[in-house]
Write a protein that holds these residues in place. Structure first.
Motif, PDB file in Angstrom:
ATOM      1  N   GLU A  21       6.793  25.677 -23.117  1.00  0.00           N
ATOM      2  CA  GLU A  21       5.444  25.259 -23.524  1.00  0.00           C
ATOM      3  C   GLU A  21       4.354  26.088 -22.854  1.00  0.00           C
ATOM      4  O   GLU A  21       3.358  26.456 -23.483  1.00  0.00           O
ATOM      5  CB  GLU A  21       5.257  23.772 -23.205  1.00  0.00           C
ATOM      6  CG  GLU A  21       3.866  23.239 -23.462  1.00  0.00           C
ATOM      7  CD  GLU A  21       3.432  23.299 -24.916  1.00  0.00           C
ATOM      8  OE1 GLU A  21       2.225  23.507 -25.159  1.00  0.00           O
ATOM      9  OE2 GLU A  21       4.288  23.139 -25.808  1.00  0.00           O
ATOM     10  N   GLN A  26      -3.885  20.901 -35.544  1.00  0.00           N
ATOM     11  CA  GLN A  26      -2.639  20.171 -35.775  1.00  0.00           C
ATOM     12  C   GLN A  26      -1.610  21.062 -36.474  1.00  0.00           C
ATOM     13  O   GLN A  26      -0.436  21.072 -36.094  1.00  0.00           O
ATOM     14  CB  GLN A  26      -2.925  18.917 -36.608  1.00  0.00           C
ATOM     15  CG  GLN A  26      -1.703  18.055 -36.842  1.00  0.00           C
ATOM     16  CD  GLN A  26      -2.011  16.801 -37.634  1.00  0.00           C
ATOM     17  OE1 GLN A  26      -3.119  16.619 -38.133  1.00  0.00           O
ATOM     18  NE2 GLN A  26      -1.035  15.929 -37.759  1.00  0.00           N
ATOM     19  N   ARG A  54      -3.113  28.622 -26.924  1.00  0.00           N
ATOM     20  CA  ARG A  54      -3.759  28.092 -28.126  1.00  0.00           C
ATOM     21  C   ARG A  54      -5.180  28.626 -28.188  1.00  0.00           C
ATOM     22  O   ARG A  54      -5.923  28.530 -27.217  1.00  0.00           O
ATOM     23  CB  ARG A  54      -3.758  26.569 -28.086  1.00  0.00           C
ATOM     24  CG  ARG A  54      -2.383  25.972 -28.240  1.00  0.00           C
ATOM     25  CD  ARG A  54      -2.350  24.512 -27.823  1.00  0.00           C
ATOM     26  NE  ARG A  54      -1.098  23.863 -28.186  1.00  0.00           N
ATOM     27  CZ  ARG A  54       0.018  23.933 -27.477  1.00  0.00           C
ATOM     28  NH1 ARG A  54       0.046  24.626 -26.343  1.00  0.00           N
ATOM     29  NH2 ARG A  54       1.109  23.315 -27.871  1.00  0.00           N
ATOM     30  N   ASP A  86      -0.301  23.590 -34.016  1.00  0.00           N
ATOM     31  CA  ASP A  86       0.688  23.011 -33.109  1.00  0.00           C
ATOM     32  C   ASP A  86       2.042  22.846 -33.798  1.00  0.00           C
ATOM     33  O   ASP A  86       3.092  22.986 -33.160  1.00  0.00           O
ATOM     34  CB  ASP A  86       0.184  21.694 -32.541  1.00  0.00           C
ATOM     35  CG  ASP A  86      -0.993  21.892 -31.587  1.00  0.00           C
ATOM     36  OD1 ASP A  86      -1.245  23.045 -31.157  1.00  0.00           O
ATOM     37  OD2 ASP A  86      -1.664  20.894 -31.268  1.00  0.00           O
ATOM     38  N   ASP A 134       5.674  24.447 -32.673  1.00  0.00           N
ATOM     39  CA  ASP A 134       6.956  23.733 -32.704  1.00  0.00           C
ATOM     40  C   ASP A 134       8.004  24.523 -33.485  1.00  0.00           C
ATOM     41  O   ASP A 134       9.177  24.576 -33.099  1.00  0.00           O
ATOM     42  CB  ASP A 134       6.796  22.337 -33.312  1.00  0.00           C
ATOM     43  CG  ASP A 134       6.057  21.381 -32.388  1.00  0.00           C
ATOM     44  OD1 ASP A 134       5.970  21.655 -31.167  1.00  0.00           O
ATOM     45  OD2 ASP A 134       5.551  20.359 -32.893  1.00  0.00           O
TER      46      ASP A 134
END
Length: 111
Positions: free
Chosen positions: A53, A88, A58, A91, A95
């Motif tokens: 992570e 969103q 970001r 993200d 993933d």
């Protein structure tokens, strides 16, 4: 279906790779490398760092779209995502890289 890397050569003779998700969507694009070996090292770096992570940066572009960079332990950018309409969806892209980045499948598109 699992994701894969595609290794290719640009028109100016440099090399790059992309990471594709199982649905064939590009989820990460590398910088241009002068040698094939450097691009292959970049793929190995994604395989090593994708699950962590703390390796994801970001960001938001000046047009308000969201994107991310995957960075190596030395803080160099390994690859950059596409632009996403929302944080969103960005993200979700992270993933996807986490889930697909460890793949050992590399499709060599260099003729």
């Amino acid at each position: 279906m699992a994701g894969w890397f595609e290794l290719s050569k640009s028109t100016d003779g440099q090399f790059r790779f992309v990471l594709k998700a199982g649905n064939a969507e590009t989820i990460l694009t590398s910088e241009l490398y002068k040698t094939r070996a450097s691009a292959e090292n970049g793929i190995a770096s994604v395989q090593t760092n994708a699950a962590s992570e703390e390796r994801y940066e970001r960001k938001e572009a000046s047009n308000g779209k969201s994107f991310f960079n995957l960075k190596a332990a030395n803080h160099q950018v390994i690859g950059t995502s596409q632009m996403y309409a929302t944080a969103q969806s960005r993200d979700a892209g992270i993933d996807s890289v986490k889930n697909n980045g460890a793949t050992k499948t590399v499709k060599d598109l260099i003729a």
